[in-house]
Motif scaffolding. Sequence first.
Motif, mmCIF file in Angstrom:
data_model
loop_
_atom_site.group_PDB
_atom_site.id
_atom_site.type_symbol
_atom_site.label_atom_id
_atom_site.label_comp_id
_atom_site.label_asym_id
_atom_site.label_seq_id
_atom_site.Cartn_x
_atom_site.Cartn_y
_atom_site.Cartn_z
ATOM 1 N N LEU A 55 48.507 48.713 40.315
ATOM 2 C CA LEU A 55 48.756 49.556 41.480
ATOM 3 C C LEU A 55 47.652 50.587 41.526
ATOM 4 N N VAL A 56 47.094 50.784 42.721
ATOM 5 C CA VAL A 56 46.031 51.774 42.881
ATOM 6 C C VAL A 56 46.444 52.792 43.936
ATOM 7 N N VAL A 83 37.193 53.784 44.165
ATOM 8 C CA VAL A 83 36.430 52.558 44.359
ATOM 9 C C VAL A 83 34.999 52.728 43.833
ATOM 10 N N ASP A 84 34.475 53.935 43.876
ATOM 11 C CA ASP A 84 33.120 54.187 43.367
ATOM 12 C C ASP A 84 32.982 53.809 41.898
ATOM 13 N N ASP A 103 32.588 46.532 46.053
ATOM 14 C CA ASP A 103 33.382 46.462 47.291
ATOM 15 C C ASP A 103 34.056 45.107 47.496
ATOM 16 N N GLU A 104 33.856 44.148 46.578
ATOM 17 C CA GLU A 104 34.460 42.822 46.700
ATOM 18 C C GLU A 104 35.775 42.684 45.928
ATOM 19 N N TRP A 105 36.100 43.658 45.105
ATOM 20 C CA TRP A 105 37.364 43.595 44.375
ATOM 21 C C TRP A 105 38.512 43.725 45.377
ATOM 22 N N PRO A 106 39.604 42.987 45.175
ATOM 23 C CA PRO A 106 40.731 43.064 46.121
ATOM 24 C C PRO A 106 41.241 44.482 46.351
ATOM 25 N N SER A 107 41.327 45.280 45.299
ATOM 26 C CA SER A 107 41.828 46.650 45.491
ATOM 27 C C SER A 107 40.831 47.481 46.308
ATOM 28 N N LYS A 113 40.279 48.942 53.912
ATOM 29 C CA LYS A 113 40.957 48.544 55.154
ATOM 30 C C LYS A 113 42.270 49.305 55.371
ATOM 31 N N GLY A 114 42.704 50.043 54.348
ATOM 32 C CA GLY A 114 43.961 50.790 54.455
ATOM 33 C C GLY A 114 45.177 49.901 54.480
ATOM 34 N N LYS A 115 45.073 48.713 53.866
ATOM 35 C CA LYS A 115 46.171 47.756 53.844
ATOM 36 C C LYS A 115 46.352 47.229 52.423
#
Length: 116
Positions: A55-56, A83-84, A103-107, A113-115
Amino acid sequence: MTDETGQVSKWYGTSTDVDDRRRAEEEREIARIEAMNEKNRVEALIKSLPVGVALVDTEGGTIQSNDMFEQVWGERRPETRSVDDYNKYKAWWIDSGRQVQPDEWPSARAVQKGKP
């Protein structure tokens, strides 16, 4: 409110205020208990899943993860606050052998995208 003699009755208002306050406190306590129960259920579910789950927060920092998520890394997973920090993660795409970019990690995609 006034009584039959026209005198203002303060007792009625005070009694109602106390009852309302007590009822609101009881409702808050019930809501708190229900939220804690839900939190415990979610934590138990995450812990028992046979796949890695993390969970992030809204910045991409890890809040919680299960044992399987930790096992995926095979070593201590780098801490992340956003994310950085994903540039610390090391993984490669199976089909191309190219390194997974931060930026390719699912989280990261979910945060961007805010989803979920």
